[in-house]
Design a protein around this motif. Structure first.
Motif, PDB file in Angstrom:
ATOM      1  N   LEU A 295       0.817  -1.209   0.000  1.00 42.15           N
ATOM      2  CA  LEU A 295       0.000   0.000   0.000  1.00 42.15           C
ATOM      3  C   LEU A 295       0.855   1.264   0.000  1.00 42.15           C
ATOM      4  O   LEU A 295       0.321   2.362  -0.165  1.00 42.15           O
ATOM      5  N   LEU A 296       2.140   1.105   0.179  1.00 43.49           N
ATOM      6  CA  LEU A 296       3.052   2.247   0.206  1.00 43.49           C
ATOM      7  C   LEU A 296       4.306   1.861  -0.555  1.00 43.49           C
ATOM      8  O   LEU A 296       4.995   0.900  -0.185  1.00 43.49           O
ATOM      9  N   GLU A 297       4.617   2.581  -1.606  1.00 45.90           N
ATOM     10  CA  GLU A 297       5.804   2.297  -2.402  1.00 45.90           C
ATOM     11  C   GLU A 297       6.962   3.183  -1.980  1.00 45.90           C
ATOM     12  O   GLU A 297       8.025   2.699  -1.608  1.00 45.90           O
ATOM     13  N   SER A 311      -2.421  11.598   3.790  1.00 44.25           N
ATOM     14  CA  SER A 311      -1.534  11.861   2.659  1.00 44.25           C
ATOM     15  C   SER A 311      -1.101  10.561   2.002  1.00 44.25           C
ATOM     16  O   SER A 311      -1.036  10.464   0.764  1.00 44.25           O
ATOM     17  N   VAL A 312      -0.828   9.534   2.805  1.00 49.63           N
ATOM     18  CA  VAL A 312      -0.458   8.225   2.263  1.00 49.63           C
ATOM     19  C   VAL A 312      -1.622   7.636   1.472  1.00 49.63           C
ATOM     20  O   VAL A 312      -1.448   7.056   0.386  1.00 49.63           O
ATOM     21  N   PHE A 313      -2.833   7.822   1.978  1.00 50.57           N
ATOM     22  CA  PHE A 313      -4.013   7.295   1.292  1.00 50.57           C
ATOM     23  C   PHE A 313      -4.243   8.014  -0.041  1.00 50.57           C
ATOM     24  O   PHE A 313      -4.590   7.384  -1.042  1.00 50.57           O
ATOM     25  N   GLU A 367     -16.479  -0.434  -8.899  1.00 51.03           N
ATOM     26  CA  GLU A 367     -15.299  -1.240  -8.543  1.00 51.03           C
ATOM     27  C   GLU A 367     -14.237  -0.380  -7.867  1.00 51.03           C
ATOM     28  O   GLU A 367     -13.601  -0.813  -6.886  1.00 51.03           O
ATOM     29  N   ILE A 368     -14.018   0.813  -8.366  1.00 49.32           N
ATOM     30  CA  ILE A 368     -12.999   1.693  -7.791  1.00 49.32           C
ATOM     31  C   ILE A 368     -13.344   2.035  -6.348  1.00 49.32           C
ATOM     32  O   ILE A 368     -12.504   1.914  -5.437  1.00 49.32           O
ATOM     33  N   PHE A 369     -14.570   2.440  -6.090  1.00 49.63           N
ATOM     34  CA  PHE A 369     -14.926   2.875  -4.747  1.00 49.63           C
ATOM     35  C   PHE A 369     -15.173   1.694  -3.814  1.00 49.63           C
ATOM     36  O   PHE A 369     -15.025   1.842  -2.591  1.00 49.63           O
ATOM     37  N   ASP A 370     -15.541   0.540  -4.351  1.00 49.61           N
ATOM     38  CA  ASP A 370     -15.582  -0.663  -3.518  1.00 49.61           C
ATOM     39  C   ASP A 370     -14.199  -0.937  -2.926  1.00 49.61           C
ATOM     40  O   ASP A 370     -14.048  -1.232  -1.726  1.00 49.61           O
ATOM     41  N   HIS A 371     -13.206  -0.844  -3.787  1.00 52.95           N
ATOM     42  CA  HIS A 371     -11.826  -1.103  -3.328  1.00 52.95           C
ATOM     43  C   HIS A 371     -11.361  -0.049  -2.326  1.00 52.95           C
ATOM     44  O   HIS A 371     -10.762  -0.381  -1.297  1.00 52.95           O
ATOM     45  N   LEU A 372     -11.667   1.224  -2.603  1.00 56.01           N
ATOM     46  CA  LEU A 372     -11.232   2.285  -1.695  1.00 56.01           C
ATOM     47  C   LEU A 372     -11.914   2.173  -0.335  1.00 56.01           C
ATOM     48  O   LEU A 372     -11.270   2.393   0.707  1.00 56.01           O
ATOM     49  N   LEU A 373     -13.180   1.831  -0.314  1.00 56.10           N
ATOM     50  CA  LEU A 373     -13.876   1.664   0.965  1.00 56.10           C
ATOM     51  C   LEU A 373     -13.312   0.480   1.753  1.00 56.10           C
ATOM     52  O   LEU A 373     -13.217   0.534   2.981  1.00 56.10           O
ATOM     53  N   ALA A 374     -12.932  -0.587   1.028  1.00 53.47           N
ATOM     54  CA  ALA A 374     -12.409  -1.768   1.716  1.00 53.47           C
ATOM     55  C   ALA A 374     -11.005  -1.548   2.251  1.00 53.47           C
ATOM     56  O   ALA A 374     -10.645  -2.066   3.317  1.00 53.47           O
ATOM     57  N   VAL A 375     -10.176  -0.759   1.527  1.00 56.08           N
ATOM     58  CA  VAL A 375      -8.787  -0.576   1.927  1.00 56.08           C
ATOM     59  C   VAL A 375      -8.619   0.596   2.895  1.00 56.08           C
ATOM     60  O   VAL A 375      -7.552   0.766   3.504  1.00 56.08           O
ATOM     61  N   LEU A 376      -9.639   1.417   3.057  1.00 56.99           N
ATOM     62  CA  LEU A 376      -9.540   2.617   3.892  1.00 56.99           C
ATOM     63  C   LEU A 376      -9.096   2.310   5.331  1.00 56.99           C
ATOM     64  O   LEU A 376      -8.218   3.014   5.872  1.00 56.99           O
ATOM     65  N   PRO A 377      -9.622   1.287   5.999  1.00 53.66           N
ATOM     66  CA  PRO A 377      -9.180   1.022   7.384  1.00 53.66           C
ATOM     67  C   PRO A 377      -7.705   0.667   7.506  1.00 53.66           C
ATOM     68  O   PRO A 377      -7.119   0.828   8.589  1.00 53.66           O
ATOM     69  N   GLU A 378      -7.084   0.174   6.432  1.00 57.13           N
ATOM     70  CA  GLU A 378      -5.671  -0.174   6.480  1.00 57.13           C
ATOM     71  C   GLU A 378      -4.804   1.057   6.744  1.00 57.13           C
ATOM     72  O   GLU A 378      -3.674   0.940   7.252  1.00 57.13           O
ATOM     73  N   PHE A 379      -5.286   2.222   6.437  1.00 56.20           N
ATOM     74  CA  PHE A 379      -4.554   3.468   6.654  1.00 56.20           C
ATOM     75  C   PHE A 379      -4.954   4.142   7.971  1.00 56.20           C
ATOM     76  O   PHE A 379      -4.545   5.276   8.228  1.00 56.20           O
ATOM     77  N   GLY A 380      -5.742   3.443   8.762  1.00 61.64           N
ATOM     78  CA  GLY A 380      -6.168   4.014  10.036  1.00 61.64           C
ATOM     79  C   GLY A 380      -7.237   5.081   9.886  1.00 61.64           C
ATOM     80  O   GLY A 380      -7.413   5.909  10.789  1.00 61.64           O
TER      81      GLY A 380
END
Length: 403
Positions: A295-297, A311-313, A367-380
């Motif tokens: 999630l961070l390169e 900012s990372v998100f 599909e784009i916002f499904d993914h963003l909603l699912a990954v959002l908690p990973e960034f706190g």
């Protein structure tokens, strides 16, 4: 004609007929001969000349002559033959009956005017077919202009017919109509406004058949199916039909989505409302965890300041847009933070899809916002959501247990 009448009269006289019977029988036979001659001439045109013209037009490379010599045009041309022959030959049959001759010629002229109007109508319909096949004219709203020409032609034809019936010059009738121009403008108000609006729509390329337009005032949201002199038909997405007068499209505002199709990209402009209380600095362990998960390169440049999870998100969303094959790479891509509101902190995703088709566009956006909603908690981070009755009930039960 007397040279033709004499043999017929002598033959009938030899049969013992009276002079009165001979006169009417001779006249009837001559009239029948004129009618038969006109029928044979029209039949000859339809059976010999028209097929020859059609075969000749099919041998050429151009397509317009195929339309110009179609069956409808040939039938309309054939209708001109009988009144012309009658008008030329009836004078020889009714030479000694001026009243009947005048009446017959008036009928022939009226018949000829009607036939010419029918030919003009068929010609304009043929022009419309040719224009629909021409690439540069296919999407022009020309049907209303053709209808206006038909209307003017029929008005002129009606004036000519009236002038023939009353035996007065057509210019005299037109002069009389000038006094009632206000009444005529009131009667043909929609047609006149429609003609002017059609010319403006065509000249400025504001509207074409097949365009997707939205006009909230008239509840129109769909594709233009037909543009005529008095109405513009729009098939809405619920399959209903909305009709709008053409001048309303010129005087009022409407939204045409043709530019979106021609650009080849449809815009995504949607926000995620972030709970402002979850925006914070990331710890080194959190950054390392995000890096391991892909999630961070590269760590964002902060000039020695701690890295903020929002900012990372945002950087992650930018990378996702660049890698997504459904996002148009040549059109604008942006992730921005809008003015904070009482509903949360809006984080807007702005980009364009490669497809302009509605179903595919909505599927890609979901599909784009499904993914963003699912990954959002990973960034706190957490989305802002108003508490519901179930949330308040659970809080109350929790408080009761603690007490």
């Amino acid at each position: 004609m007397e040279e033709l009448n004499t043999p017929i009269a002598d033959w009938l006289s030899g049969l013992g007929w009276s002079p009165v019977q001979i006169e009417w029988t001779t006249r009837t036979l001559l009239l029948a001969g004129v009618v038969l001659l006109s029928w044979l001439a029209a039949k000859l045109f339809r059976c010999l000349i028209a097929p020859a013209l059609q075969r000749l037009s099919q041998r050429t490379k151009a397509m317009w002559d195929n339309y110009l010599f179609n069956d409808r045009m040939m039938r309309s041309m054939a209708r001109l033959i009988p009144p012309i022959i009658w008008y030329m030959l009836l004078g020889a049959v009714l030479y000694d009956m001026p009243v009947a001759l005048d009446l017959a010629r008036k009928v022939c002229l009226i018949y000829l005017i009607v036939a010419v109007l029918m030919l003009l109508s068929a010609f304009l319909d043929t022009l419309h077919e040719i224009s629909t096949q021409h690439e540069s004219l296919r999407n022009r709203p020309l049907k209303g202009i053709y209808q206006m020409i038909k209307l003017l032609a029929f008005c002129v034809g009606a004036i000519l017919i009236v002038s023939i019936l009353i035996g007065r010059d057509a210019t005299t009738i037109l002069a009389g109509l000038g006094a009632s121009a206000a009444v005529l403008m009131l009667i043909f108000r929609d047609s006149i406004l429609g003609l002017v609006a059609g010319v403006q729509l065509s000249a400025n390329d504001m509207l074409r058949p097949g365009d997707w337009i939205t006009m909230q005032k008239y509840g129109a949201d769909g594709f233009v199916t037909e543009v005529t002199l008095t109405t513009v038909k729009i098939q809405n997405f619920d399959k209903t039909i909305t009709t709008i007068p053409p001048y309303a499209l010129v005087s009022d505002s409407f939204q045409n989505w043709r530019g979106m199709r021609e650009a080849g990209g449809r815009r995504i402009k949607r926000s995620l409302f972030i709970d402002a209380s979850t925006v914070r600095f990331c710890t080194a362990d959190e950054l390392e965890s995000l890096r391991r998960k892909g999630l961070l390169e590269t760590e964002p440049a902060t000039d020695g300041q701690p890295v903020v999870n929002l900012s990372v998100f945002r950087n992650y969303i930018r990378r996702c847009m660049k890698r997504n094959p459904g996002i148009h790479p040549d059109l604008m891509q942006m992730v921005r933070m809008l003015q904070p509101t009482s509903e949360g902190l809006p984080l807007e995703v702005y980009c364009f899809t490669r497809t302009t088709e509605w179903t595919a566009y909505e599927a890609l956006q979901s599909e784009i916002f499904d993914h963003l909603l699912a990954v959002l908690p990973e960034f706190g981070l957490r989305l802002y959501q108003r508490p519901s009755g179930e949330d308040l009930r659970a809080l109350r039960e929790k408080m009761e247990i603690n007490h």
